[in-house]
Design an enzyme around this catalytic site. Structure first.
Site, PDB file in Angstrom:
ATOM      1  N   HIS A   4      11.153  -1.431  -6.098  1.00  0.00           N
ATOM      2  CA  HIS A   4      10.567  -1.803  -5.542  1.00  0.00           C
ATOM      3  C   HIS A   4      10.724  -3.722  -5.320  1.00  0.00           C
ATOM      4  CE1 HIS A   4       6.820   0.248  -4.525  1.00  0.00           C
ATOM      5  NE2 HIS A   4       7.459   0.254  -3.303  1.00  0.00           N
ATOM      6  N   LYS A   9      -7.706   6.443   2.279  1.00  0.00           N
ATOM      7  CA  LYS A   9      -6.339   7.179   0.938  1.00  0.00           C
ATOM      8  C   LYS A   9      -6.894   6.409  -0.110  1.00  0.00           C
ATOM      9  CE  LYS A   9      -1.848   7.274   2.166  1.00  0.00           C
ATOM     10  NZ  LYS A   9      -0.825   6.609   1.839  1.00  0.00           N
ATOM     11  N   ARG A  34      15.956   5.111   0.185  1.00  0.00           N
ATOM     12  CA  ARG A  34      15.642   5.767  -1.062  1.00  0.00           C
ATOM     13  C   ARG A  34      16.737   6.713  -0.404  1.00  0.00           C
ATOM     14  NH1 ARG A  34      11.797   7.607  -3.454  1.00  0.00           N
ATOM     15  NH2 ARG A  34      10.745   7.573  -1.348  1.00  0.00           N
ATOM     16  N   SER A  84       6.002   5.730  -5.873  1.00  0.00           N
ATOM     17  CA  SER A  84       5.145   4.913  -6.214  1.00  0.00           C
ATOM     18  C   SER A  84       4.133   6.617  -5.944  1.00  0.00           C
ATOM     19  CB  SER A  84       4.662   4.271  -5.683  1.00  0.00           C
ATOM     20  OG  SER A  84       4.566   2.658  -5.299  1.00  0.00           O
TER      21      SER A  84
END
Length: 154
Positions: free
Chosen positions: A17, A41, A90, A128
């Site tokens: 990040h 969440k 990514r 993450s």
């Protein structure tokens, strides 16, 4: 003034990040890091802790602003005057996912451009969710997160 938003959960922030932010900030006059809040969440860190962590990581640059938000990202972009949305890529699967979201966002708000920044090869495996898993099992995440984030993860 060119304003961009880099949205995400940042739960926790990773070196990947940080790399995207450092590469994006010079393209804009102001860069918001939007800490997305998803009430359905349960994350590792509260939105408030994630904001604090990001402020600690990026305190050196006054062009970077940290704000938590809830709801549609395009609505948040409108509220802060951002015409650009930054997304890190990514992998090929990231691209497919982000492309679909960018197309939906464009349908909702054609004036907001999505800009994809490809991860440097050394960061492409850092996520993450993997960092959270390492933390759950008391592993050392110091090579994956910025040093300023470590106190928030202990």
């Amino acid at each position: 003034m060119k304003i961009a938003l880099f949205p995400g959960s940042f739960d926790p922030v990773t070196k990947a990040h940080v790399d995207i932010v450092k590469r994006a900030v010079n393209l804009f006059d102001k860069l918001y890091i939007g800490v997305g809040v998803n009430s359905s969440k349960q994350g590792l860190l509260s939105a408030g802790k994630r904001e604090e962590m990001l402020r600690a990581v990026f305190s050196y640059d006054e062009r970077i602003h940290i704000v938590a938000y809830e709801g549609l990202t395009v609505d948040f972009c409108r509220s802060i005057g951002a015409d650009y949305m930054i997304r890190g890529i990514r992998t090929v699967s990231d691209f497919e996912y982000e492309k679909a979201i960018a197309q939906m966002n464009h349908a909702l708000e054609p004036e907001i451009e999505s800009i994809f920044i490809v991860s440097k090869p050394g960061y492409s495996s850092i996520s993450s969710s993997i960092v959270r898993e390492i933390i759950r099992y008391n592993g050392d995440v110091s090579q994956f997160v910025p040093k300023e984030a470590i106190p928030f993860l202990q």
